[in-house]
Design an enzyme around this catalytic site. Structure first.
Site, PDB file in Angstrom:
ATOM      1  N   CYS A   1       0.829  -1.192   0.000  1.00 52.32           N
ATOM      2  CA  CYS A   1       0.000   0.000   0.000  1.00 52.32           C
ATOM      3  C   CYS A   1       0.871   1.252   0.000  1.00 52.32           C
ATOM      4  O   CYS A   1       1.821   1.329   0.764  1.00 52.32           O
ATOM      5  CB  CYS A   1      -0.893  -0.025   1.240  1.00 52.32           C
ATOM      6  SG  CYS A   1      -2.084   1.307   1.304  1.00 52.32           S
ATOM      7  N   PRO A   2       0.602   2.164  -0.903  1.00 48.39           N
ATOM      8  CA  PRO A   2      -0.571   2.311  -1.772  1.00 48.39           C
ATOM      9  C   PRO A   2      -0.329   1.858  -3.209  1.00 48.39           C
ATOM     10  O   PRO A   2      -1.174   2.088  -4.073  1.00 48.39           O
ATOM     11  CB  PRO A   2      -0.811   3.817  -1.737  1.00 48.39           C
ATOM     12  CG  PRO A   2       0.578   4.399  -1.710  1.00 48.39           C
ATOM     13  CD  PRO A   2       1.371   3.426  -0.851  1.00 48.39           C
TER      14      PRO A   2
END
Length: 80
Positions: free
Chosen positions: A17-18
């Site tokens: 993430c992201p």
């Protein structure tokens, strides 16, 4: 599990993430409405992020599969 034929593949394995959602955002822009994209990821946060991405941007999450350490998502691209 249903038999789904994808039109395109996004391999986000090893990314965290992201990055998977950022790549997904770019990839759906390349595809036509109605195309099916299979996303393969290893980041557990995608279980939360990808369904929210689909809901927020009008894409259809057809199936979400978690096997071992791998997550697969089949997404029908919505209208852009």
């Amino acid at each position: 599990m249903i038999d789904i034929k994808e039109d395109s593949l996004l391999d986000a394995t090893g990314l965290y993430c992201p990055e998977p959602v950022m790549l997904l955002h770019n990839k759906v822009r390349e595809l036509e409405s109605g195309n099916v994209l299979m996303v393969v990821a290893t980041d557990p946060s995608t279980e939360r992020d990808i369904p929210k991405f689909c809901t927020f941007l009008g894409h259809e999450l057809l199936e979400q599969i978690h096997e071992n350490e791998t997550f697969r998502y089949y997404i029908r691209v919505g209208e852009s």
